[in-house]
Write a protein that holds these residues in place. Structure first.
Motif, short mmCIF file in Angstrom:
data_model
loop_
_atom_site.label_atom_id
_atom_site.label_comp_id
_atom_site.label_asym_id
_atom_site.label_seq_id
_atom_site.Cartn_x
_atom_site.Cartn_y
_atom_site.Cartn_z
N VAL A 77 -37.87 -28.58 74.63
CA VAL A 77 -36.48 -28.69 75.10
C VAL A 77 -35.66 -29.26 73.94
N PRO A 78 -34.34 -29.17 73.96
CA PRO A 78 -33.54 -29.77 72.89
C PRO A 78 -33.86 -31.25 72.71
N GLN A 115 -51.74 -25.47 75.43
CA GLN A 115 -51.00 -24.88 74.31
C GLN A 115 -49.60 -25.50 74.23
N SER A 116 -49.00 -25.40 73.06
CA SER A 116 -47.62 -25.88 72.85
C SER A 116 -46.74 -24.71 72.46
N VAL A 117 -45.61 -24.57 73.14
CA VAL A 117 -44.67 -23.48 72.89
C VAL A 117 -43.35 -24.10 72.44
N TYR A 118 -42.93 -23.76 71.22
CA TYR A 118 -41.71 -24.34 70.65
C TYR A 118 -40.64 -23.27 70.45
N ARG A 119 -39.40 -23.70 70.59
CA ARG A 119 -38.25 -22.90 70.16
C ARG A 119 -37.60 -23.65 69.00
N LEU A 120 -37.42 -22.94 67.90
CA LEU A 120 -36.98 -23.59 66.67
C LEU A 120 -35.60 -24.24 66.82
N GLU A 121 -34.70 -23.60 67.57
CA GLU A 121 -33.34 -24.15 67.70
C GLU A 121 -33.31 -25.50 68.41
N HIS A 122 -34.36 -25.83 69.18
CA HIS A 122 -34.40 -27.12 69.86
C HIS A 122 -34.55 -28.27 68.88
N TYR A 123 -35.07 -28.01 67.69
CA TYR A 123 -35.39 -29.07 66.74
C TYR A 123 -34.49 -29.08 65.51
N LEU A 124 -33.49 -28.21 65.47
CA LEU A 124 -32.64 -28.16 64.28
C LEU A 124 -31.92 -29.48 64.00
N PRO A 125 -31.34 -30.19 64.98
CA PRO A 125 -30.69 -31.47 64.66
C PRO A 125 -31.64 -32.48 64.04
N GLN A 129 -32.01 -34.06 59.74
CA GLN A 129 -32.14 -35.45 59.30
C GLN A 129 -33.40 -35.67 58.47
N ARG A 130 -34.40 -34.83 58.69
CA ARG A 130 -35.68 -34.98 57.99
C ARG A 130 -36.01 -33.67 57.26
N GLY A 131 -35.21 -33.37 56.28
CA GLY A 131 -35.35 -32.10 55.58
C GLY A 131 -36.69 -31.90 54.89
N ARG A 132 -37.29 -32.99 54.42
CA ARG A 132 -38.57 -32.86 53.71
C ARG A 132 -39.73 -32.55 54.65
N ALA A 133 -39.53 -32.75 55.95
CA ALA A 133 -40.60 -32.50 56.92
C ALA A 133 -40.57 -31.07 57.46
N ILE A 134 -39.66 -30.25 56.95
CA ILE A 134 -39.51 -28.90 57.49
C ILE A 134 -40.77 -28.08 57.33
N LEU A 135 -41.37 -28.13 56.15
CA LEU A 135 -42.51 -27.25 55.88
C LEU A 135 -43.72 -27.57 56.75
N ASN A 136 -43.86 -28.84 57.18
CA ASN A 136 -45.01 -29.24 57.98
C ASN A 136 -44.71 -29.32 59.47
N TYR A 167 -31.78 -17.95 60.66
CA TYR A 167 -32.89 -17.31 61.37
C TYR A 167 -32.75 -17.50 62.88
N CYS A 168 -32.33 -18.67 63.31
CA CYS A 168 -32.15 -18.91 64.74
C CYS A 168 -31.03 -18.05 65.32
#
Length: 206
Positions: A77-78, A115-125, A129-136, A167-168
């Motif tokens: 969820v957002p 299982q875990s199901v994610y939507r990328l737009e929920h985590y954009l904010p 704030q944590r740009g370096r954690a994007i790749l992981n 992409y979103c």
């Protein structure tokens, strides 16, 4: 038993033909069923004013990973709803999440276990704030195709966020629309047939 003669189809001779006997029995059964339905109809209750809910409904709390658990699976969820209590509706093919009467998330139902199901737009904010954690980040690795992951590995954090937002907004590139339609006119072969007299012509190539 019900007498066939009660239907009024009795002949003067006292017998009914096979076809008449079936017709008489049909109308007698229909009349009997209709009378029973009219008696039952008076006792029927009115239909509810709202549609029947076919989903499994749960009231759950959003965890620290901004997901809710339904049938052993986690759905995102957002991030602003982390720590709040929300309502989850599990349908046959989808899972909806509601907060204060508003739908905040929609997922295709996962039929696996744990299982875990994610939507990328929920985590954009949070990713901003944590740009370096994007790749992981698990939402990034689960949703982005490999070619985009390779692209953002060589970018700075601000460019990564721009790519994620793009992409979103359009996760799958659409095929370009065809604007210059070519009209093909039918060919009239009557003149050709008149020249050849309707016979097939074999061309010899030397």
């Amino acid at each position: 038993m019900i007498s066939i003669s009660a239907t009024g189809y009795k002949k003067s001779g006292g017998f009914l033909l096979p076809g008449q006997r079936k017709t008489a029995l049909f109308f007698l059964c229909f009349r009997h069923t209709l009378l029973r339905f009219r008696k039952e109809q008076a006792a029927l209750r009115p239909l509810p004013l709202y549609p029947f809910e076919t989903a499994k409904c749960r009231s759950v709390r959003v965890n620290a990973f901004s997901t809710v658990c339904f049938e052993t699976n986690n759905y995102s969820v957002p991030v602003e709803y982390a720590g709040r209590t929300v309502g989850v509706k599990g349908f046959a093919e989808k899972v909806e999440v509601y907060a204060e009467g508003k739908r905040i998330a929609l997922h295709a139902r996962c039929f696996g276990k744990h299982q875990s199901v994610y939507r990328l737009e929920h985590y954009l904010p949070l990713l901003e704030q944590r740009g370096r954690a994007i790749l992981n980040a698990a939402p990034v690795r689960q949703n982005l195709p490999e070619e985009i992951l390779e692209q953002i590995r060589t970018c700075d954090p601000k460019e990564r966020i721009r790519i994620l937002r793009q992409y979103c907004g359009n996760p799958e590139p659409k095929a370009p629309a065809i604007t210059d339609v070519v009209l093909v006119r039918p060919v009239d072969l009557k003149r050709y047939d008149a020249l050849t007299g309707g016979k097939a012509v074999i061309a010899h190539v030397r």
